[in-house]
Scaffold this motif. Structure first.
Motif, short mmCIF file in Angstrom:
data_model
loop_
_atom_site.label_atom_id
_atom_site.label_comp_id
_atom_site.label_asym_id
_atom_site.label_seq_id
_atom_site.Cartn_x
_atom_site.Cartn_y
_atom_site.Cartn_z
N GLU A 28 11.19 38.16 -15.43
CA GLU A 28 10.55 38.27 -16.75
C GLU A 28 9.77 37.01 -17.08
O GLU A 28 8.65 37.06 -17.61
N MET A 29 10.34 35.85 -16.75
CA MET A 29 9.65 34.59 -17.01
C MET A 29 8.37 34.47 -16.17
O MET A 29 7.35 33.97 -16.65
N LEU A 30 8.42 34.96 -14.96
CA LEU A 30 7.23 34.95 -14.10
C LEU A 30 6.13 35.84 -14.66
O LEU A 30 4.95 35.53 -14.51
N HIS A 31 6.51 36.92 -15.34
CA HIS A 31 5.51 37.78 -15.99
C HIS A 31 4.81 37.02 -17.11
O HIS A 31 3.58 37.12 -17.27
N PHE A 32 5.59 36.26 -17.90
CA PHE A 32 4.98 35.43 -18.95
C PHE A 32 4.02 34.43 -18.31
O PHE A 32 2.90 34.24 -18.79
N LYS A 33 4.46 33.78 -17.25
CA LYS A 33 3.62 32.78 -16.58
C LYS A 33 2.32 33.40 -16.08
O LYS A 33 1.23 32.83 -16.27
N THR A 34 2.42 34.55 -15.45
CA THR A 34 1.23 35.22 -14.94
C THR A 34 0.24 35.53 -16.05
O THR A 34 -0.97 35.32 -15.91
N TYR A 35 0.76 36.03 -17.18
CA TYR A 35 -0.15 36.39 -18.28
C TYR A 35 -0.79 35.16 -18.90
O TYR A 35 -2.02 35.11 -19.07
N TYR A 36 0.02 34.15 -19.23
CA TYR A 36 -0.55 32.96 -19.88
C TYR A 36 -1.58 32.28 -18.98
O TYR A 36 -2.61 31.80 -19.45
N GLU A 37 -1.30 32.25 -17.68
CA GLU A 37 -2.27 31.62 -16.78
C GLU A 37 -3.53 32.47 -16.62
O GLU A 37 -4.62 31.94 -16.40
N SER A 38 -3.40 33.80 -16.79
CA SER A 38 -4.58 34.67 -16.69
C SER A 38 -5.55 34.45 -17.84
O SER A 38 -6.74 34.78 -17.73
N ILE A 39 -5.05 33.90 -18.97
CA ILE A 39 -5.95 33.65 -20.11
C ILE A 39 -6.29 32.17 -20.23
O ILE A 39 -6.80 31.72 -21.26
N GLY A 40 -5.99 31.40 -19.18
CA GLY A 40 -6.49 30.03 -19.10
C GLY A 40 -5.52 28.93 -19.40
O GLY A 40 -5.91 27.75 -19.41
N TYR A 41 -4.25 29.26 -19.66
CA TYR A 41 -3.27 28.22 -19.95
C TYR A 41 -2.52 27.79 -18.70
O TYR A 41 -2.39 28.56 -17.75
N THR A 42 -2.01 26.55 -18.72
CA THR A 42 -1.14 26.06 -17.66
C THR A 42 0.30 26.26 -18.10
O THR A 42 0.68 25.85 -19.20
#
Length: 301
Positions: A124-138
């Motif tokens: 679940e945490m990896l899903h958050f990471k994937t989404y946030y990075e897809s919109i330009g965040y580190t």
């Protein structure tokens, strides 16, 4: 006259770094007359014949300024969140992200205690990471205590910039700062079992060099106010909305009640994470519903 940066302030003294040296200075009296005060991070003109008796002369214009913590000219905001104990909160992450976007500060999301998650929670945490990075965040997931890879990635992400740490109480911010700067020896607060949050442990703001970065040791806090943000600017503070907003039927679409809204279509299709839109609506309602602040008319008799 020299130019330097204020990196610490204690008891009326401002410690200015310039050309590899730190000068102890005091502000000129005209700062009080102008109701101005130097902030940590300010670039200033000063003069000094030695390292202990300098005088601040002028403050350069700031690119941004924070109230909590009180610091200026920030490049990066490191949002420290816990994966568990306390639980990860995407609502709190988005609240900090909106705050930083409004201040033109680039965010880095750093999640601690990843090693305490089970397999499902890690996914679940990896899903958050994937989404946030897809919109330009580190977004950096800690690997402590296995290695220091995540710490090196954090410092590399900050680069030569200046960063402030903020985020969830009890997430391990002071522990993280101690790992980056062992010489600080900051106290770490225990989690309050009755309140479910950590004690604030750091006491004053100071900039510390870590590699080529400058990191502010700032008091931790668990949430922030959105009092400086107006409803009309809120959509522009969500980069996943900004990427699609020109496809809305109406210019200036608020993505709430308007027909043919591309943002609402993207939420329905999963292109935009539904939780992001839910948080947007919550922030919007909070901003619209806040009470106006009236200033007293000083000339009224």
């Amino acid at each position: 006259m020299q130019k330097g940066q204020v990196r610490k302030a204690i008891s009326g003294f401002y410690y200015v770094y310039a050309d590899g040296q730190t000068y102890q200075t005091r502000g000129r009296g005209n700062f009080r007359v102008k109701n101005m005060a130097p902030l940590i991070g300010d670039f200033v003109d000063f003069e000094s014949d030695n390292l202990t008796e300098g005088v601040l002369l002028d403050i350069y214009p700031r690119k941004n300024e924070l109230i909590r913590p009180t610091v200026a000219n920030v490049d990066w905001g490191v949002i420290v969140m816990s994966a568990i104990e306390p639980d990860f909160s995407s609502y709190l992450v988005d609240r900090f992200l909106v705050y930083l976007e409004a201040k033109n500060i680039r965010p880095i999301i750093y999640v601690t205690k990843i090693d305490l998650l089970d397999g499902t929670a890690k996914e679940e945490m990896l899903h958050f990471k994937t989404y946030y990075e897809s919109i330009g965040y580190t977004m950096i997931l800690s690997d402590y205590p296995e290695s220091s890879t995540s710490l090196k990635k954090l410092v590399a992400s900050i680069g030569k910039g200046m960063a402030v740490f903020m985020g969830q109480s009890g997430a391990g911010k002071s522990t993280l700062l101690n790992q980056l700067m062992p010489e600080l020896g900051l106290e770490t607060g225990e989690i309050s079992t009755s309140l479910g949050r950590g004690r604030h442990t750091t006491r004053h703001v100071e900039l510390h060099p870590v590699g080529e970065a400058l990191i502010a040791d700032t008091p931790g806090f668990s949430t922030i106010d959105l009092v400086e943000i107006e409803a009309v600017e809120l959509p522009s503070l969500f980069p996943d909305f900004v990427a699609l907003r020109d496809q809305c039927r109406f210019g200036g679409c608020m993505h709430i009640n308007e027909p043919n809204c591309r943002i609402k279509e993207a939420v329905a299709s999963g292109e935009i994470a539904p939780y992001r839109y839910e948080h947007y609506l919550q922030f919007h309602d909070e901003i619209v519903g806040r009470k106006p602040v009236y200033q007293k008319n000083k000339n009224k008799r």
